[in-house]
Design a protein around this motif. Structure first.
Motif, PDB file in Angstrom:
ATOM      1  N   TYR A  75      67.717  30.234  17.695  1.00  0.00           N
ATOM      2  CA  TYR A  75      66.451  30.935  17.902  1.00  0.00           C
ATOM      3  C   TYR A  75      65.519  30.177  18.840  1.00  0.00           C
ATOM      4  CZ  TYR A  75      67.612  34.311  14.315  1.00  0.00           C
ATOM      5  OH  TYR A  75      68.202  35.312  13.613  1.00  0.00           O
TER       6      TYR A  75
ATOM      7  N   GLU B 267      66.403  28.527  21.581  1.00  0.00           N
ATOM      8  CA  GLU B 267      66.795  28.911  22.946  1.00  0.00           C
ATOM      9  C   GLU B 267      66.364  30.339  23.250  1.00  0.00           C
ATOM     10  OE1 GLU B 267      70.658  28.849  25.914  1.00  0.00           O
ATOM     11  OE2 GLU B 267      70.979  28.580  23.768  1.00  0.00           O
TER      12      GLU B 267
ATOM     13  N   GLY C 160      63.763  31.844  21.978  1.00  0.00           N
ATOM     14  CA  GLY C 160      62.320  31.775  22.189  1.00  0.00           C
ATOM     15  C   GLY C 160      61.971  31.254  23.571  1.00  0.00           C
ATOM     16  N   CYS C 161      62.710  30.260  24.034  1.00  0.00           N
ATOM     17  CA  CYS C 161      62.474  29.720  25.384  1.00  0.00           C
ATOM     18  C   CYS C 161      62.760  30.768  26.453  1.00  0.00           C
ATOM     19  CB  CYS C 161      63.333  28.482  25.609  1.00  0.00           C
ATOM     20  SG  CYS C 161      62.822  27.052  24.655  1.00  0.00           S
TER      21      CYS C 161
ATOM     22  N   ILE D 236      62.581  34.055  26.100  1.00  0.00           N
ATOM     23  CA  ILE D 236      61.514  35.058  26.041  1.00  0.00           C
ATOM     24  C   ILE D 236      60.241  34.522  26.680  1.00  0.00           C
ATOM     25  CG2 ILE D 236      60.005  36.328  24.460  1.00  0.00           C
ATOM     26  CD1 ILE D 236      62.457  36.531  22.581  1.00  0.00           C
ATOM     27  N   THR D 237      59.895  33.257  26.394  1.00  0.00           N
ATOM     28  CA  THR D 237      58.694  32.648  26.974  1.00  0.00           C
ATOM     29  C   THR D 237      58.794  32.590  28.494  1.00  0.00           C
ATOM     30  OG1 THR D 237      58.411  31.319  24.983  1.00  0.00           O
ATOM     31  CG2 THR D 237      57.244  30.588  26.956  1.00  0.00           C
ATOM     32  N   ASP D 238      59.933  32.182  29.005  1.00  0.00           N
ATOM     33  CA  ASP D 238      60.117  32.101  30.456  1.00  0.00           C
ATOM     34  C   ASP D 238      60.046  33.477  31.113  1.00  0.00           C
ATOM     35  OD1 ASP D 238      60.323  29.373  30.367  1.00  0.00           O
ATOM     36  OD2 ASP D 238      62.521  29.343  30.407  1.00  0.00           O
TER      37      ASP D 238
ATOM     38  N   LEU E 106      58.308  36.048  30.003  1.00  0.00           N
ATOM     39  CA  LEU E 106      56.898  36.439  29.984  1.00  0.00           C
ATOM     40  C   LEU E 106      56.113  35.717  31.072  1.00  0.00           C
ATOM     41  CD1 LEU E 106      56.209  36.612  26.155  1.00  0.00           C
ATOM     42  CD2 LEU E 106      56.258  38.521  27.775  1.00  0.00           C
ATOM     43  N   LYS E 107      56.389  34.425  31.265  1.00  0.00           N
ATOM     44  CA  LYS E 107      55.727  33.672  32.336  1.00  0.00           C
ATOM     45  C   LYS E 107      56.065  34.265  33.698  1.00  0.00           C
ATOM     46  CE  LYS E 107      55.525  29.186  30.019  1.00  0.00           C
ATOM     47  NZ  LYS E 107      56.051  27.806  30.013  1.00  0.00           N
TER      48      LYS E 107
ATOM     49  N   CYS F  78      56.830  37.388  34.340  1.00  0.00           N
ATOM     50  CA  CYS F  78      56.083  38.645  34.476  1.00  0.00           C
ATOM     51  C   CYS F  78      54.625  38.383  34.824  1.00  0.00           C
ATOM     52  CB  CYS F  78      56.173  39.450  33.181  1.00  0.00           C
ATOM     53  SG  CYS F  78      57.823  40.074  32.840  1.00  0.00           S
TER      54      CYS F  78
END
Length: 75
Positions: free
Chosen positions: A42, A44, A46-47, A49-51, A53-54, A56
């Motif tokens: 989880y 990885e 999360g990372c 998903i975060t990347d 979003l950044k 976007c």
């Protein structure tokens, strides 16, 4: 020349079969594809998903610079 082109085509087909396998057709009737991404845990996920979003946010922020500013009509 014909045999050289055939060898090149066969080599290209082999390379495509090795490298282009991320997208799989959803079904034979539609033009939709499915991409499966394997993650270890989880953290990885999360990372990733975060990347995304950044990315976007950066894309939207970049588009802001291309929008012309409106001037006050009252002036």
């Amino acid at each position: 020349m014909e045999t050289n082109e055939m060898e090149t085509l066969e080599r290209l087909k082999k390379l495509a079969a090795i490298h282009f396998r991320t997208l799989k057709p959803a079904n034979s009737e539609s033009k939709n594809y499915i991409a499966q991404i394997e993650v270890l845990n989880y953290f990885e996920l999360g990372c990733i998903i975060t990347d995304m979003l950044k990315l976007c946010i950066l894309a939207l922020d970049h588009d802001i610079h291309n929008v012309p500013e409106k001037k006050n009509q009252a002036d």
